[in-house]
Design a protein around this motif. Sequence first.
Motif, short mmCIF file in Angstrom:
data_model
loop_
_atom_site.label_atom_id
_atom_site.label_comp_id
_atom_site.label_asym_id
_atom_site.label_seq_id
_atom_site.Cartn_x
_atom_site.Cartn_y
_atom_site.Cartn_z
N GLU A 1 -50.13 -0.62 -16.57
CA GLU A 1 -50.67 -1.98 -16.43
C GLU A 1 -49.63 -3.03 -16.83
OE1 GLU A 1 -54.43 -2.07 -18.45
OE2 GLU A 1 -55.12 -0.36 -17.26
N ASN A 2 -48.98 -2.83 -17.98
CA ASN A 2 -47.94 -3.77 -18.42
C ASN A 2 -46.70 -3.65 -17.56
OD1 ASN A 2 -49.39 -4.75 -20.58
ND2 ASN A 2 -48.64 -3.13 -21.96
N GLU A 3 -46.32 -2.42 -17.30
CA GLU A 3 -45.04 -2.19 -16.62
C GLU A 3 -45.03 -2.71 -15.20
OE1 GLU A 3 -42.39 -1.51 -18.01
OE2 GLU A 3 -42.98 -0.62 -19.92
N MET A 4 -46.18 -2.70 -14.56
CA MET A 4 -46.26 -3.17 -13.17
C MET A 4 -45.90 -4.66 -13.10
SD MET A 4 -46.95 -2.14 -10.17
CE MET A 4 -47.23 -2.93 -8.59
N SER A 5 -46.54 -5.48 -13.94
CA SER A 5 -46.25 -6.92 -13.87
C SER A 5 -44.83 -7.21 -14.35
CB SER A 5 -47.28 -7.73 -14.67
OG SER A 5 -47.41 -7.20 -15.95
N THR A 6 -44.38 -6.45 -15.35
CA THR A 6 -43.00 -6.63 -15.82
C THR A 6 -42.00 -6.31 -14.71
OG1 THR A 6 -43.68 -6.03 -18.06
CG2 THR A 6 -41.34 -5.88 -17.58
N LEU B 1 -42.49 -6.45 -11.49
CA LEU B 1 -42.54 -7.48 -10.44
C LEU B 1 -41.83 -8.75 -10.90
CD1 LEU B 1 -46.17 -6.93 -9.09
CD2 LEU B 1 -44.01 -6.26 -8.03
N MET B 2 -42.00 -9.11 -12.17
CA MET B 2 -41.32 -10.29 -12.70
C MET B 2 -39.81 -10.05 -12.71
SD MET B 2 -41.33 -13.33 -13.83
CE MET B 2 -42.88 -13.92 -14.47
N SER C 1 -38.55 -10.34 -9.22
CA SER C 1 -38.57 -11.73 -8.76
C SER C 1 -37.40 -12.51 -9.36
CB SER C 1 -39.91 -12.36 -9.18
OG SER C 1 -39.96 -13.69 -8.83
#
Length: 176
Positions: A105-110, A112-113, A116
């Motif tokens: 859950e944390n690693e996915m958004s990290t 993607l950021m 980006s």
Amino acid sequence: MFNGASHAASTAVYPGSFDPLTMGHLDVIERAAAIFPHVLVAVVVNPQKREPLFTLEERKQMIRAATKHCGNVEVTDFRGLLAGFVKQIGAGVIVKGLRVVSDFENEMSTALMNRSLSGVDTVFLPSDPRYSFISSSLVKEVFFLGGEIEHYVPEPVLAVMRAKRDIRRPTGEPTS
Ligand code: PNS
């Protein structure tokens, strides 16, 4: 700080606090080293979670000692944004280990950021089930409360931890 302008897209950066390196970390490094031409273990100077138990030099030295059998692994440090660091050195990929579903859950958004910000993708390696319950913080807690941790950290880490415990222990206190 690393100044490796010569490392091109073939470099996989494996970032972390490594306070200290565990068997789970080492397993990810060895597997990444079998996939990518060059693995750069990047130790964050100031972990965001809390003040580290081990100094930056201790954390790097323990990783170097534990990975000396891997010919394509190097160890460095970085401060600030990981995305800035991977861009600066021209890394091809970021490597992260995933132990449990909640890590994702944390690693996915990290991831993607980071992509980006830097254009560099993250590759996830699933933790070996033998190590999926091991974390640096649990290892420290168990060790300083007298538990056995030799199955959870590489030998060079165990040696440094024992030395640290001996410094902390007041003279004359029993060893077990
Ligand atoms: O071993 P850890 O503590 O799980 O490692 C976390 C680490 C160092 C990979 C993470 O905190 C990190 O990338 N820190 C650098 C700061 C940063 O780039 N923050 C924005 C993330 S999108």
